[in-house]
Scaffold this motif. Structure first.
Motif: not given
Length: 133
Positions: A6, A40, A43, A46-47, A51, A85, A87-89
């Motif tokens: 990201t 992906i 998650y 929404e992520d 993105y 927020y 994404p994909y933290a």
């Protein structure tokens, strides 16, 4: 197939940024499975929405025209994000940042035509600051 880290979207050369949009559309159309993107699906949708917004915002910032949003709009129908927020933290961590950086570095070293020295220099500076605090 890869979803770039990201934090690196703004540093992607034109070829990688446009390819990212094509890859996202492939996910929207048929929920592609690939070793580099299977995470992906762990998650919430929404992520991917956040993105995708990062990618489309960068494309707009550079003046690239997106001709079709149909697949995206259909895929994200009934998807809302209250507050954006990162994404994909768990996956877009420092290790993945470094992996993506070295992938881009190789493209630059090998002479990718649309990868300008200034753009690569900005990437290097960002990664040095972020990873070598």
């Amino acid at each position: 197939m890869r979803l770039w880290h990201t934090d690196l979207i703004e540093f992607l050369p034109k070829g990688q940024l446009l390819s990212q949009w094509r890859e996202l559309n492939s996910v929207f159309a048929k929920e592609d499975k690939h070793i580099l993107i299977n995470y992906i699906y762990e998650y919430p949708k929404e992520d991917l929405y956040i993105y995708t917004k990062i990618v489309t915002d960068e494309m707009a910032k550079r003046g690239y025209k997106i001709r079709a949003f149909e697949k995206m709009n259909k895929y994200f129908a009934n998807t809302t994000v209250e507050k954006p927020y990162p994404p994909y933290a768990r996956h877009h961590n420092d290790e993945y940042l470094e992996i993506c950086y070295f992938n881009l570095k190789e493209k630059y070293i090998r002479g990718q035509k649309d990868y300008e020295q200034l753009q690569y220099g900005n990437l290097e500076q960002f990664v040095d600051t972020k990873l070598r605090k």
